[in-house]
Design a protein around this motif. Structure first.
Motif, PDB file in Angstrom:
ATOM      1  N   THR A 413      -3.065 -11.517   5.054  1.00  0.00           N
ATOM      2  CA  THR A 413      -3.276 -11.331   6.401  1.00  0.00           C
ATOM      3  C   THR A 413      -1.872 -10.832   6.952  1.00  0.00           C
ATOM      4  OG1 THR A 413      -4.883 -12.779   7.086  1.00  0.00           O
ATOM      5  CG2 THR A 413      -3.462 -12.167   8.924  1.00  0.00           C
ATOM      6  N   TYR A 414      -1.598  -9.595   7.507  1.00  0.00           N
ATOM      7  CA  TYR A 414      -0.347  -9.114   8.149  1.00  0.00           C
ATOM      8  C   TYR A 414      -0.390  -8.946   9.590  1.00  0.00           C
ATOM      9  CZ  TYR A 414       4.033  -6.108   8.336  1.00  0.00           C
ATOM     10  OH  TYR A 414       5.154  -5.816   8.965  1.00  0.00           O
ATOM     11  N   GLU A 415       0.414  -9.349  10.360  1.00  0.00           N
ATOM     12  CA  GLU A 415       0.334  -9.187  11.770  1.00  0.00           C
ATOM     13  C   GLU A 415      -1.253  -9.301  12.356  1.00  0.00           C
ATOM     14  OE1 GLU A 415       2.509  -5.476  12.659  1.00  0.00           O
ATOM     15  OE2 GLU A 415       4.417  -6.496  12.148  1.00  0.00           O
ATOM     16  N   GLY A 416      -1.884 -10.246  11.937  1.00  0.00           N
ATOM     17  CA  GLY A 416      -3.265 -10.476  12.563  1.00  0.00           C
ATOM     18  C   GLY A 416      -4.097  -9.783  11.681  1.00  0.00           C
ATOM     19  N   ASN A 417      -3.831  -8.578  10.990  1.00  0.00           N
ATOM     20  CA  ASN A 417      -4.918  -7.796  10.207  1.00  0.00           C
ATOM     21  C   ASN A 417      -5.008  -8.148   8.844  1.00  0.00           C
ATOM     22  OD1 ASN A 417      -4.997  -6.072  12.599  1.00  0.00           O
ATOM     23  ND2 ASN A 417      -3.312  -5.177  12.233  1.00  0.00           N
ATOM     24  N   LYS A 418      -6.286  -7.823   8.373  1.00  0.00           N
ATOM     25  CA  LYS A 418      -6.429  -7.903   6.989  1.00  0.00           C
ATOM     26  C   LYS A 418      -5.878  -6.591   6.196  1.00  0.00           C
ATOM     27  CE  LYS A 418     -10.254 -10.332   5.697  1.00  0.00           C
ATOM     28  NZ  LYS A 418     -11.865 -10.707   5.865  1.00  0.00           N
ATOM     29  N   VAL A 419      -5.328  -6.755   5.004  1.00  0.00           N
ATOM     30  CA  VAL A 419      -4.817  -6.062   4.334  1.00  0.00           C
ATOM     31  C   VAL A 419      -5.040  -5.996   2.833  1.00  0.00           C
ATOM     32  CG1 VAL A 419      -2.596  -4.473   3.947  1.00  0.00           C
ATOM     33  CG2 VAL A 419      -2.776  -5.479   6.298  1.00  0.00           C
ATOM     34  N   GLY A 420      -5.375  -4.933   2.407  1.00  0.00           N
ATOM     35  CA  GLY A 420      -5.627  -4.948   0.728  1.00  0.00           C
ATOM     36  C   GLY A 420      -4.301  -4.341   0.226  1.00  0.00           C
ATOM     37  N   VAL A 421      -3.542  -5.289  -0.671  1.00  0.00           N
ATOM     38  CA  VAL A 421      -2.425  -4.887  -1.459  1.00  0.00           C
ATOM     39  C   VAL A 421      -2.593  -4.771  -2.796  1.00  0.00           C
ATOM     40  CG1 VAL A 421       0.174  -5.413  -1.620  1.00  0.00           C
ATOM     41  CG2 VAL A 421      -1.158  -6.001   0.661  1.00  0.00           C
ATOM     42  N   TYR A 422      -1.992  -3.646  -3.304  1.00  0.00           N
ATOM     43  CA  TYR A 422      -2.025  -3.437  -4.756  1.00  0.00           C
ATOM     44  C   TYR A 422      -0.521  -3.220  -5.154  1.00  0.00           C
ATOM     45  CZ  TYR A 422      -1.737  -1.407  -9.484  1.00  0.00           C
ATOM     46  OH  TYR A 422      -1.483  -0.953 -10.723  1.00  0.00           O
ATOM     47  N   LYS A 423      -0.051  -4.138  -6.355  1.00  0.00           N
ATOM     48  CA  LYS A 423       1.424  -3.802  -6.515  1.00  0.00           C
ATOM     49  C   LYS A 423       1.203  -3.359  -7.978  1.00  0.00           C
ATOM     50  CE  LYS A 423       4.019  -7.578  -4.198  1.00  0.00           C
ATOM     51  NZ  LYS A 423       4.834  -9.057  -4.191  1.00  0.00           N
ATOM     52  N   THR A 424       2.109  -2.057  -8.090  1.00  0.00           N
ATOM     53  CA  THR A 424       2.239  -1.596  -9.560  1.00  0.00           C
ATOM     54  C   THR A 424       2.938  -2.382 -10.398  1.00  0.00           C
ATOM     55  OG1 THR A 424       4.319  -0.458  -9.090  1.00  0.00           O
ATOM     56  CG2 THR A 424       2.255   0.806  -8.373  1.00  0.00           C
ATOM     57  N   LYS A 425       2.991  -2.236 -11.672  1.00  0.00           N
ATOM     58  CA  LYS A 425       3.914  -2.995 -12.787  1.00  0.00           C
ATOM     59  C   LYS A 425       5.328  -3.033 -12.366  1.00  0.00           C
ATOM     60  CE  LYS A 425       0.249  -2.469 -16.404  1.00  0.00           C
ATOM     61  NZ  LYS A 425       0.053  -1.952 -17.879  1.00  0.00           N
ATOM     62  N   GLU A 426       5.561  -2.155 -11.829  1.00  0.00           N
ATOM     63  CA  GLU A 426       7.049  -1.931 -11.437  1.00  0.00           C
ATOM     64  C   GLU A 426       7.133  -2.436 -10.077  1.00  0.00           C
ATOM     65  OE1 GLU A 426       5.877   0.595 -14.201  1.00  0.00           O
ATOM     66  OE2 GLU A 426       5.191   1.013 -11.959  1.00  0.00           O
ATOM     67  N   GLY A 427       6.351  -2.973  -9.412  1.00  0.00           N
ATOM     68  CA  GLY A 427       6.601  -3.736  -8.081  1.00  0.00           C
ATOM     69  C   GLY A 427       6.506  -3.077  -6.779  1.00  0.00           C
ATOM     70  N   ARG A 428       5.934  -1.686  -7.012  1.00  0.00           N
ATOM     71  CA  ARG A 428       5.800  -0.914  -5.847  1.00  0.00           C
ATOM     72  C   ARG A 428       4.414  -1.279  -5.131  1.00  0.00           C
ATOM     73  NH1 ARG A 428       6.025   5.597  -4.799  1.00  0.00           N
ATOM     74  NH2 ARG A 428       5.599   5.589  -2.828  1.00  0.00           N
ATOM     75  N   ALA A 429       4.517  -1.588  -3.808  1.00  0.00           N
ATOM     76  CA  ALA A 429       3.132  -2.175  -3.118  1.00  0.00           C
ATOM     77  C   ALA A 429       2.851  -0.887  -2.166  1.00  0.00           C
ATOM     78  CB  ALA A 429       3.627  -3.319  -2.075  1.00  0.00           C
ATOM     79  N   TYR A 430       1.187  -1.025  -2.392  1.00  0.00           N
ATOM     80  CA  TYR A 430       0.442   0.143  -1.732  1.00  0.00           C
ATOM     81  C   TYR A 430      -0.755  -0.647  -0.792  1.00  0.00           C
ATOM     82  CZ  TYR A 430       2.240   3.544  -4.901  1.00  0.00           C
ATOM     83  OH  TYR A 430       2.899   4.613  -5.561  1.00  0.00           O
ATOM     84  N   THR A 431      -0.709  -0.372   0.525  1.00  0.00           N
ATOM     85  CA  THR A 431      -1.585  -1.172   1.255  1.00  0.00           C
ATOM     86  C   THR A 431      -2.643  -0.282   1.725  1.00  0.00           C
ATOM     87  OG1 THR A 431      -0.197  -0.569   3.034  1.00  0.00           O
ATOM     88  CG2 THR A 431       0.343  -2.734   1.988  1.00  0.00           C
ATOM     89  N   VAL A 432      -3.649  -1.190   2.244  1.00  0.00           N
ATOM     90  CA  VAL A 432      -4.991  -0.259   2.628  1.00  0.00           C
ATOM     91  C   VAL A 432      -5.739  -1.315   3.721  1.00  0.00           C
ATOM     92  CG1 VAL A 432      -5.620   1.356   0.606  1.00  0.00           C
ATOM     93  CG2 VAL A 432      -6.681  -1.101   0.842  1.00  0.00           C
TER      94      VAL A 432
END
Length: 480
Positions: A413-432
């Protein structure tokens, strides 16, 4: 990740739709069904225009195991009990004609696509009665079948049913030929159909006939295909230095294993599950463990996965999309048997457009819907849809972005919204967003394919939110 057929792709890039606003037939979808239907129409003197949202043959067609067979696991005993012997015979006849069509086209045009006649086996490890019942059903409608106690696979079985003289091939080499004289526009997304007009992101095209060959139909109403199907994924590896088999083999149980030879490769598939039900991953690892056990000297050369539409009664939907859309046709719900079903679709739909009807049309008709034969599967699909729709509305995730480890994904949950987060092996985050743009169900992470999958109807998106599989037609919206 790429399939063994990827190396054979030799279709020149087509441009996107431009300067076309009218056509005799528009086909939405550039997979095997769309291409075969356009080819069959062209043979009958009717020109069709194909549009695809990406590149042709880059969806599920390139990820098949490429068996051309009327043996669709355990089906004929079921068809006879639920729809009668005459309809079961018609189903077999349509698929037999599909096999014959492949052979005729390939021989007539001298297509080098490794087409081979082989026997097909469905085997059981523990339920011989199921196999015996299927054998009795098959021979009762004239199928050349045989019960056997031993097969070439390196483990013991209880019983197997052999269908003689089936086939397999390299589908992309075959389709390289089929596509070469067709009119195809790539990178053109169909958004809607209004009467006799296809609305795309590149303009509008008016047509006398429209064919929806998008794997899972993209138009929800009318038709309501999202209420009558779900999707499943299956995983595949191709091995060198493994046993060179004669024949094609499949376990009668859901989630069992399939085997076939291609040149000096062994193609091993299985570990299927409903799309959206692979959060932990490990599907390919299970295949690799089996390969190591059965073929300890084998070497993995390719691995890939495929997606299939599963109908509530086990029969594809091929024909008029809806009585409210009489000039629109659909081909979907191939139940993991896409090679024969795509050819059946091209035969039926090209025939309907040109005025030829077949005796077997009715068994595949989308309007055939029989509640009594489908109620159990309908209830299960309805539960999955309701549960995941409600989950998007009320389930509150407890994770924070810091809890998600590198190489993993989760919902926060981020700012009241549900967010899908994937982190690469290097730690970069992608959100949807976690809300599927199709009908609003909550997507789930697929740890093997690194994708966000909808468990309701099977739409899929990569970890950046880019579209992978229909019925969705929009990307998975990014969150800031």
């Amino acid at each position: 990740m790429k399939s063994i057929w990827s190396e054979s792709y030799n279709i020149k890039s087509k441009g996107e739709l431009k300067d076309v606003n009218e056509a005799e037939v528009i086909i939405i979808g550039g997979g095997i069904t769309g291409l075969l239907t356009a080819y069959m129409l062209k043979e009958k003197g009717v020109e069709a225009v194909i549009i695809d949202r990406g590149k042709v043959l880059q969806g599920n067609t390139i990820n098949t195991t490429a068996k051309i067979t009327i043996q669709h696991n355990i089906i004929y005993d079921k068809l006879i009990k639920e729809f009668g012997k005459e309809n079961a015979s018609r189903y077999a006849l349509a698929n037999k004609l599909a096999l014959e069509n492949y052979e005729e086209i390939i021989k007539k045009n001298n297509i080098d696509c490794e087409f081979e006649i082989e026997d097909a086996y469905v085997y059981t490890l523990d339920n011989s009665k199921k196999i015996e019942d299927e054998y009795e059903a098959a021979i009762s409608i004239g199928i050349d079948a045989e019960l056997v106690d031993n097969i070439e696979l390196p483990f013991s079985i209880k019983k197997a049913l052999k269908f003689k003289n089936q086939a397999n091939f390299n589908p992309i080499k075959f389709l390289n030929f089929i596509a070469k004289d067709l009119t195809i526009y790539e990178n053109t997304t169909a958004l809607d159909i209004k009467n006799d007009v296809v609305i795309t992101d590149k303009g509008r095209i008016k047509a006398k006939s429209i064919v929806v060959a998008t794997h899972f139909p993209i138009i929800n109403v009318p038709g309501y295909y999202f209420l009558r199907m779900h999707q499943e994924r299956e995983y595949v590896i191709a091995l060198k230095n493994a046993q060179i088999l004669n024949g094609m083999y499949i376990d009668e149980k859901d989630g069992g294993y399939s085997f076939r030879r291609y040149k000096d490769y062994l193609i091993l598939g299985g570990v299927s599950a409903r799309t959206g039900d692979n959060q932990e991953g490990g599907a390919w690892d299970k295949l690799r463990e089996l390969a190591k056990k059965l073929y300890p000297e084998s070497i993995e050369e390719y691995h890939w996965s495929a997606q299939d539409c599963i109908t509530s009664d086990g029969i594809p939907f091929i024909g008029v999309y809806s009585k409210d859309m009489p000039n629109v046709y659909v081909a979907t719900g191939f139940n993991k048997w896409g090679m024969t079903s795509s050819m059946v679709s091209s035969i039926i739909i090209s025939g309907m457009i040109t005025g030829k009807e077949y005796d077997f049309n009715e068994i595949f008709s989308p309007s055939r819907f029989d509640m009594t034969a489908s109620i159990k599967n309908l209830a299960k699909d309805g539960f999955e849809t309701t549960y995941n729709f409600i989950a998007q509305k009320i389930r509150i995730p407890m994770e924070t972005i810091d809890n998600i480890k590198n190489g993993e994904a989760g919902i926060i949950t981020y700012e009241g919204n549900k967010v899908g987060v994937y982190k690469t092996k290097e730690g970069r985050a992608y959100t949807v967003s976690t809300k599927c743009p199709h009908l609003g169900c909550e997507v789930k992470w697929n740890a093997d394919d690194l994708s966000w999958d909808c468990p309701c109807h099977g739409s899929r998106f990569d970890y950046r939110g880019n579209f992978l599989d229909s019925p969705a037609i929009k990307e998975l919206k990014y969150e800031k």
